[in-house]
Structures are given as C-alpha cells and as structure tokens.
Design a protein around this motif. Structure first.
Motif, mmCIF file in Angstrom:
data_model
loop_
_atom_site.group_PDB
_atom_site.id
_atom_site.type_symbol
_atom_site.label_atom_id
_atom_site.label_comp_id
_atom_site.label_asym_id
_atom_site.label_seq_id
_atom_site.Cartn_x
_atom_site.Cartn_y
_atom_site.Cartn_z
ATOM 1 N N UNK A 123 76.280 55.810 78.861
ATOM 2 C CA UNK A 123 74.974 55.769 78.194
ATOM 3 C C UNK A 123 74.891 56.870 77.139
ATOM 4 N N UNK A 124 75.399 58.042 77.463
ATOM 5 C CA UNK A 124 75.326 59.157 76.520
ATOM 6 C C UNK A 124 76.052 58.855 75.214
ATOM 7 N N UNK A 125 77.105 58.048 75.276
ATOM 8 C CA UNK A 125 77.818 57.719 74.039
ATOM 9 C C UNK A 125 76.981 56.851 73.108
ATOM 10 N N UNK A 126 75.942 56.229 73.623
ATOM 11 C CA UNK A 126 75.061 55.406 72.794
ATOM 12 C C UNK A 126 73.974 56.222 72.106
ATOM 13 N N UNK A 127 73.989 57.534 72.348
ATOM 14 C CA UNK A 127 73.029 58.448 71.717
ATOM 15 C C UNK A 127 73.811 59.587 71.054
ATOM 16 N N UNK A 128 74.542 59.288 69.989
ATOM 17 C CA UNK A 128 75.420 60.297 69.378
ATOM 18 C C UNK A 128 74.639 61.421 68.720
ATOM 19 N N UNK A 129 75.280 62.576 68.614
ATOM 20 C CA UNK A 129 74.678 63.707 67.924
ATOM 21 C C UNK A 129 74.591 63.468 66.427
ATOM 22 N N UNK A 130 73.856 64.316 65.769
ATOM 23 C CA UNK A 130 73.664 64.188 64.325
ATOM 24 C C UNK A 130 74.984 64.441 63.593
ATOM 25 N N UNK A 131 75.351 63.582 62.633
ATOM 26 C CA UNK A 131 76.631 63.725 61.929
ATOM 27 C C UNK A 131 76.555 64.769 60.813
ATOM 28 N N UNK A 132 76.603 66.038 61.183
ATOM 29 C CA UNK A 132 76.446 67.117 60.204
ATOM 30 C C UNK A 132 77.491 67.070 59.096
ATOM 31 N N UNK A 133 78.678 66.569 59.381
ATOM 32 C CA UNK A 133 79.724 66.530 58.367
ATOM 33 C C UNK A 133 79.362 65.610 57.212
ATOM 34 N N UNK A 134 78.551 64.610 57.508
ATOM 35 C CA UNK A 134 78.275 63.580 56.518
ATOM 36 C C UNK A 134 76.862 63.658 55.936
ATOM 37 N N UNK A 135 75.922 64.195 56.726
ATOM 38 C CA UNK A 135 74.530 64.187 56.299
ATOM 39 C C UNK A 135 73.896 65.564 56.468
ATOM 40 N N UNK A 136 73.061 65.934 55.514
ATOM 41 C CA UNK A 136 72.385 67.227 55.555
ATOM 42 C C UNK A 136 71.139 67.185 56.433
ATOM 43 N N UNK A 137 70.871 68.266 57.161
ATOM 44 C CA UNK A 137 69.561 68.393 57.820
ATOM 45 C C UNK A 137 68.507 68.741 56.772
ATOM 46 N N UNK A 138 67.274 68.912 57.203
ATOM 47 C CA UNK A 138 66.203 69.254 56.267
ATOM 48 C C UNK A 138 66.409 70.653 55.710
ATOM 49 N N UNK A 139 66.623 71.595 56.607
ATOM 50 C CA UNK A 139 66.787 72.999 56.229
ATOM 51 C C UNK A 139 68.274 73.321 56.262
ATOM 52 N N UNK A 140 68.835 73.686 55.125
ATOM 53 C CA UNK A 140 70.288 73.880 55.023
ATOM 54 C C UNK A 140 70.719 75.331 55.163
ATOM 55 N N UNK A 141 69.773 76.229 55.267
ATOM 56 C CA UNK A 141 70.117 77.643 55.415
ATOM 57 C C UNK A 141 68.976 78.348 56.127
ATOM 58 N N UNK A 142 69.303 79.397 56.857
ATOM 59 C CA UNK A 142 68.275 80.178 57.514
ATOM 60 C C UNK A 142 68.541 80.348 58.987
ATOM 61 N N UNK A 143 67.925 81.368 59.567
ATOM 62 C CA UNK A 143 68.101 81.662 60.980
ATOM 63 C C UNK A 143 66.922 82.493 61.464
#
Length: 868
Positions: A221-241
């Motif tokens: 079941x967990x494989x049907x809910x993959x993590x966000x593909x950071x290599x291919x797509x940007x999140x909203x906030x690209x820098x900061x901590x």
C-alpha cells in the motif's frame, strides 16, 4: 326531431372540441403564467430604494451587466449589513442549505436521505465549535458578523419561502411550506468548518490505505503513495530553514538540479507498527469502510468534492510586462449550480480606521468579507496546502469507557436529536475520547464492528482534527481584507487557523510573497498516514508548528511564487507538514511557462490558466509508441498519438480523447485486480507518479493480472491491452473513425443543483441543472477539469473561478466565475458566465469608483428606516 339531433351532433361535437381546446389552451396559459410567476417570484429588486432598520447612513449597491454588486457605505457595520442583504437577495437558499448541512440539520429540509450525513456532522460538532468561536473573535469581528446577520434577516423579513427561492416552491410540493429561521453569526462561522473539512488533507487517504489492506500488505500500500519527486519538480519554497526560532528564507543553499534534486527516493516512512496494531487495523476494516462512505459523501453536499486543489502564482515586476507584479489564482472545487463563489466589491466611501475596507473579490454567500481578491494596496490568492491536520485513532472501548495508557477512562457523551421532514424524530448518543469524537458510531451497521479485543470490549475509531478546536480564522479574513502591506498581511495570516492554505501575495509597491499559515500538528510518533492505536500515549500531538517557523518568503530570487498543491518545502525543513501534497505536475508546468518568457502580461497569465498540456504524456507516450499493434483498426489510435506533438488535452483533440481512454484502461488493467473497488485509482497526479515509477520496472508484480492464474503479464502486455481497450471504448462512445473523436465529447461538465439537481425527477432536475458543456483540460493539468478514471470521463472538479490581478492598474484585472452571481434558476445571471468560463475567457474586473460607475446597470439605495 331525431333527424335534427343527428344533423346537430357533428356540429355540437366540433363546438365541444373547440370549447375543450379553448379551455385547454386557457389552462395551459394559466399553468405557464403560474410557472413564470413562480419562477420569477424570488427574483430580487436591484433598483430603487429600500428602507432598512439598523443602517447608520445610506448604502449604495451598484451592479453591472453580470449582476456583480459593488457596495458603498460610510461605516463598516453598514457595509457588512448590506453584504448580508445582497447575499440573501442572490443566494438565500444556498445559504440556508449550507447552514443546515453545517449544523447537521439537513434532514429537516430534504428528508431522511440526509440523515446519515447529519449524524456525522453532528458527531463532529461543527455548529458547537462555531458557537464557541463567537466568544473568541475580536469585538470588531463580532460586530461585523452581527451586522451581516441583520442584513440577511432584513431581506428575508416576512417574505414567504417561495418568494426567496424556487427550490422552496418545489420542496413544498411534498409537504407544508417551509419557514426559514433568522440568520445568526454562528451560521456564518459554521461555514468555516465546512471549508476546513474539505481541505483537511489526508483523512480519506488514511481510510483508503486501510481498505486497500483487504488485498495488499501494508508495504505494498505504501508504494501507492510515493514521496514528492524533488529531482523533477520544485516545491513552493526553494530555499530557507528554521533558525533561532524563526524561518529564515536566506538560510541554506538554494535548490538546483545539481544539489538536493539529485535523488528521487521518497521520504522515509516510519516502520510499521507492531502486530497488535496491525491486527487492530485489520479488524477495523468494516468500520473504516462505513465511516469512509459517510465522510466521502460530505464534500459533494458542501460544494467541494474529489479532485480539489488550486493554482496560484505571482510574478515580480521584473518578469511582468507592466513593471509591477501580477497575481493569478484559480481554486479547483466541485462544480455546482450555482457555483460556490459570489463576486462582490465592498467599499468604504472614506477609508479610515473606523471604516478600513476597500476590497473586491470572491465571497462565500453566508459569510461576510472577501475570501480571495484584492484591495487598493495588495492582492492575495489561496491554494490548498494539504497539511495533515487529521488523525484517526483505533480505540479499544468497553461499555462507556476506553483504554488509554493502561487505564480505562470515561467516554464523554451527549445526546443529539434529529428532526426529519416527513419522518420520525431520531436521537443518537455521541461519544468522545480525549482524541476527539468516536466517528465510527455514526453508522448503525458499525455496532458490531471490529475484532473483539477481550470480554465485552470492541474497537471504534476516533477523530482528532484541528478544526474541532475553536479558532479565530474569521478575524484573519477581515484582517487580510484590510491589510495594507506585507507586515499587516502576515499579522492577519497568523490567525488563519483552519483550513491551512498556501497564501500568495503581491502588492502595488512591487513586492511578491508566500506565507504558510494554520495550525499544523507536531506528532510524537509516526507520520499520520495510517490510523494509530488510541490506547498508546506515544501516538499523539505535542503541539503545533510555531507560526514564526512556518515557511514564508518575500521577493524570492526567482522572481515568482508558484503554488499548485505541491510540497511546501524540501527535506531541510525540520517539521512534517503533510504527505498528501500533489506530485508537482501542474506546478512544474506553471514554472516552466513562467521561465519561458521574461515579460508576461495579464493575457499571458490568463492563457496559462487555460493551459491543457498533459505532463504525464511525456512519460507514457514513448512506451505506448513502442508497442506493436500491427496495422489497421487498433493501430489507428496509436497513429493519433504519433501525431500528438503538443500533448495538450484540448476539447477538440482526438488524440487527447484516445490518450485519456488509454490512461483509464491502463489503470484498470494494472490496479483493479489488486484493490477493492472503493479505492480504485482516480487517475490524478499521485497516480501519474505511481505509474511513472512502475514503467521503469517492466516485470513488477503490479503489472500481473491476479485473475489469470496461469499467465504472468508484464508492462508491455498491459500497455497493449489498454490501447486496444481504449480503441474499442472510443469506437463505442464516439465513432469508428478516430478523426471524429474529440476529448470534449466525453469530457463533459454538468452543473447540478446541490439539493434538487440529483432528485431523480427529470423535470425537476431540468429546472435547476445546466449543461452538459464540452471542456478541455483534465486531472493533473493546469486547466484542472478533474475526472475520476474509476467512474468515467465526466468532470468532477473544476477551476471554480479564475482571476488575474494587475497590481500596476487594478482596473485592468480580469475575473470569471463558473456560473454567475445569482442563485435563482432562470435569472439572467444564473449561468451567464459559464460559456465564457468554458471558452477560457474572462471579464473586466472594475475596481475604482469611476470604472464601477461607468459599468453600472442597476442602482439600489438602502436607506436607514425611521425609528418608530
């Protein structure tokens, strides 16, 4: 005499028929006149003068050709009193329907068909929480809410229900005429609970995960809910901590393709719980299914639904053709007639501390203020942030007690009584643990649910949800409406407790920004993706992410902010916001379009909102084109794909129709044998990502059809069969000739009235519903006309409105609504914006007093009534 009678008979017969024809004609005319009178009776007067008690001074309501009202007043209380009056003019039945839903009293209006929904809402206690919030909002907010209620009640007055809405006339045919109750401030606040419910993130996923374990292991079941593909797509906030107790947008290295986009591994998931927890979850399968059926039925009633999301972005002056920012927004919600939004402007004639509002945008009928829009200084948009703000807990219950940390604690209980139109009154007992209400009690079939955990004990399900704690979101709405700069905007956003929304910002000074608001829980253990054992104190919340530490960005180096429900920020962030965010196909397409041009106009932004490029096609097409289908009948469909160069799902595209059919059949052939029908793939962005990863594993077990015991299928077998199935399906649905196919022919939008539009009585449905309309776009596409691959191609979610705000000249902004401002069927403003919307067109959004006056068609003056 007999001969005379015989000679007169045909004459008399002809005369009788003539008389009957005249009588019938008169009856038909009378019926037609009565029908016209009945239909037109609720239409409000939009011109002239009306005296209203409670006004301090005169208020003017100006409407343009589309009936969009602009309200001008001298005091804030007068402004919101007039807004309540105007909302009631246009949408009172919708308001009344909504308050019945949010109070768990819909069965009083429409009968026992709504009783299960009422039980679920009353168990959660939306109305009770709204009443508690009234004691927590600021004094000014309470005054505005009360003024709004007075305005609603001033319009309703002593009007009979049939003079308020055609729906009341139809409902009265099955019983006594209904008498609406007075509107109250709590009725307005309860609508915030409805918003929060539909935008609550992953509760449905929690249910679906458990349902899927009927056939699959937890790891599968967990494989049907993959993590966000950071290599291919940007999140909203690209820098900061987070640094020193606050979010620092300059901290850390900025993301790029060579740094933390380097891997594509999903984020780590905590290990599975022990066997006891797993057994409890398995035993609870029936319970979760019952809860899921009721819970999933709620959004449609509320005007939301599956496939919700939104696009919002802002560009800086360096990227715009005007030299000032431009902001765009289009929330994706379920279609309905009328649409969920009501356009309106609210203007203090003199803007000062006592009357600080000069704002225009999209409102919710039943709630004061503007939810999304702009004022004289700034604009804002919203998209769903998908924070995980709900958790389901498996509770071990014994009589009136539940187990927690080795002790049996008393359940808190209360009685709830339901009146049912045309039926018997019913009473239930609502039970609560310290986590929240026991939602598994809302269905009679759940009385014996779950495995027995010992003598006299059973399992139940409780819900912990941030919206069940009273907040001050209404203060935030008014605060944003009157904000004048980034600092005051952020100060107001601090109070935006639920629902948590991505807030996109732009102002006339040239700034753009992003703020993540809301109460986002910090979990002691786990990630909230599966129901947790309620008896174990190590599972629970230990507080919320501090507002100062939530991601926030002003004037990012990229010159844009893009939110389309993707991940908020990368792995450097110390808190888990959620796991149910979109996979980034829409957001990355928007980013790519923004990066392709340096000087974008308002028209360019509108065109982007209507972009139909299918991001999944780029991944899937090469594999489909490698399959050998021979020549002739089946190859005809594949030939369409070979020539589909732009990969856009326009409504007149034959290739788009075939590709959608291939996608639907691919999902069916791959997953229907592995999953219960209730959780068959809908085909949105999550499934784009699931299939993308599977395409690289041609011999994965997922491709194998469990029903063919002696054959093991692989990827190419499934792709071949899916293409053949698609060819057959489009032939049946459209034509033998693929050149006569079109995506819009099967991808249609029908606007249904939320109460009577699905009554099953054709003549009644025809009164209120509109369509079908042929549209382009689709799930996971910027033009997000979502469809459910498990059901068909019909549209289930839409850009419910579109707006583009020009911060250089606000009068050059554009907007469009899905339907129109009127909720009265057959009124000229009922669906007068729909064709424009379907064609991707927008209307001028006039804001300045001069521009509004120049477009005015109707003028209504509300004057203070003389005291008796």
């Amino acid at each position: 005499m007999r001969d005379l009678a015989l000679r007169l008979r045909p004459v008399l017969t002809r005369r009788l028929f003539a008389i009957l024809a005249i009588v019938l004609a008169v009856v038909l005319v009378a019926v037609a006149v009565l029908a016209v009178v009945t239909v037109r009776k609720p239409f409000p007067d939009r011109e002239g003068t009306v005296q209203l008690a409670g006004l301090d001074a005169d208020v003017t309501v100006l409407r343009d050709d589309h009936g969009i009202p602009q309200v001008y007043a001298d005091t804030a209380e007068d402004l919101f009193l007039a807004q309540g009056y105007v909302h009631a003019q246009d949408r009172f039945f919708e308001m009344d329907f909504r308050r019945h839903v949010t109070a768990g009293r819909l069965a009083e209006l429409v009968g026992d068909a709504a009783l299960e929904t009422d039980k679920f809402v009353r168990t959660m206690g939306w109305r009770r929480v709204a009443e508690q919030e009234l004691t927590r909002v600021s004094p000014a907010t309470r005054r505005y809410l009360d003024a709004y209620a007075r305005g609603v009640n001033a319009y309703v007055g002593d009007r009979e229900a049939s003079a308020l809405a055609l729906e009341y006339s139809v409902l009265s045919l099955s019983g006594p005429e209904y008498e609406p109750e007075p509107w109250t401030a709590a009725d307005s606040l309860a609508w915030l609970k409805a918003m929060a419910w539909d935008l609550r993130s992953n509760m449905s996923d929690e249910i679906d995960r458990v349902l899927a374990t009927e056939k699959l292991t937890r790891a599968q079941v967990d494989t049907l809910y993959p993590g966000f593909p950071f290599r291919r797509h940007d999140p909203i906030v690209t820098q900061g901590a987070v640094a020193s107790g606050a979010f620092d947008q300059a901290a850390g290295q900025r993301r790029n393709a060579d740094t933390d986009r380097a891997d594509d591994v999903p984020e780590a998931v905590p290990p599975a719980d022990d066997e006891t927890d797993a057994a409890a979850l398995k035993g609870l399968l029936g319970s979760m299914q019952g809860v899921g059926q009721v819970a999933k039925g709620l959004p449609t009633l509320l005007g939301f639904g599956d496939g919700i999301g939104s696009n919002a972005w802002a560009i800086s002056g360096e990227r715009s053709a005007t030299g000032k920012p431009i902001l765009a927004n289009d929330p994706h919600l379920a279609p309905s007639a009328p649409g969920i939004w009501h356009q309106m402007g609210l203007h203090c004639r003199t803007v000062n501390d006592e009357c600080p509002f000069d704002v225009s945008g999209f409102t919710f009928s039943g709630m004061p203020g503007v939810v999304i829009g702009h004022n004289a200084d700034l604009a804002w948009g919203m998209t769903t942030m998908y924070p995980d703000v709900t958790d389901l807990y498996v509770e071990q219950i014994q009589g009136d007690r539940y187990l927690y940390d080795g002790r049996w604690l008393p359940l808190v209980s209360r009685e709830e009584t339901f009146k049912v139109a045309g039926g018997e009154t019913e009473t239930i007992t609502v039970r609560e643990t310290q986590r929240g209400p026991v939602v598994s009690d809302v269905d009679d079939t759940l009385a014996e649910v779950g495995q027995r955990a010992g003598a006299g004990s059973a399992y139940g399900v409780s819900l912990q949800w941030t919206a069940l704690t009273p907040g001050r979101t209404m203060d935030a709405v008014f605060g944003i409406d009157k904000a004048r700069d980034w600092a005051s905007f952020r100060k107001a956003a601090r109070l935006f407790a639920v629902p948590s929304q991505n807030l996109v910002y732009a102002d006339t000074e040239g700034n753009i920004g992003y703020q993540a608001p809301g109460q986002v829980p910090i979990r002691k253990r786990g990630d909230g993706t599966w129901p947790a054992p309620g008896w174990d104190p190590s599972y629970g919340w230990k507080g919320f992410i501090p507002y100062e530490e939530l991601p926030s960005v002003l004037n990012p180096a990229e010159g844009y902010v893009v939110t389309a429900n993707q991940q908020v920020i990368g792995r450097q962030y110390p808190y888990l916001i959620g796991t149910g965010q979109a996979a980034g196909y829409r957001s990355q397409r928007i980013i790519d379009l923004l990066q392709a041009s340096s000087k974008l106009s308002v028209a360019d932004m509108t065109a982007m909102q209507n972009d139909t490029y299918n991001g999944q096609a780029k991944t899937l097409l090469p594999h489909l084109l490698e399959i050998d289908l021979g020549s002739g009948y089946y190859a005809d469909g594949q030939d369409l794909l070979r020539a589909w160069d732009d990969q856009k799902q326009d409504r007149d595209s034959a290739a788009a129709a075939y590709f959608a059919a291939v996608w639907r059949n691919l999902l069916a052939r791959t997953f229907h044998d592995d999953l219960p029908q209730d959780v068959w793939p809908g085909g949105g962005e999550r499934w784009f990502e699931v299939v993308r990863r599977l395409l690289n594993s041609p011999d994965s077990d997922w491709w194998d059809d469990r029903t063919t015991k002696t054959v093991r299928e692989n990827r190419d077998d499934v792709l071949r069969t899916a293409m053949r199935d698609a060819r057959d399906e489009m032939t049946r649905r459209q034509s033998l000739d693929p050149d006569r196919w079109s995506w819009g022919n099967v991808h249609t939008l029908t606007l249904e009235n939320q109460t009577l539009g699905t009554s099953g009585i054709a003549v009644v449905e025809k009164l209120f519903n509109r369509g079908p309309y042929e549209v382009g776009g689709g799930s996971g596409i910027v033009d997000a006309t979502g469809w459910d691959a498990a059901q068909g191609y019909e549209v289930i979610a839409v850009p419910s409105m579109r707006m583009v705000v020009d911060l250089d000249d606000l009068d050059k902004s554009r907007w469009i609504n899905l339907t129109g401002v009127s909720g009265h069927a057959f009124h000229r403003n009922y669906t007068d914006q729909t064709e424009l919307w379907a064609e991707g067109r927008t209307l001028p959004w006039r804001f300045s007093a001069k521009a509004v006056k120049g477009s005015t068609r109707d003028t209504l003056r509300l004057t203070a009534a003389l005291e008796q």
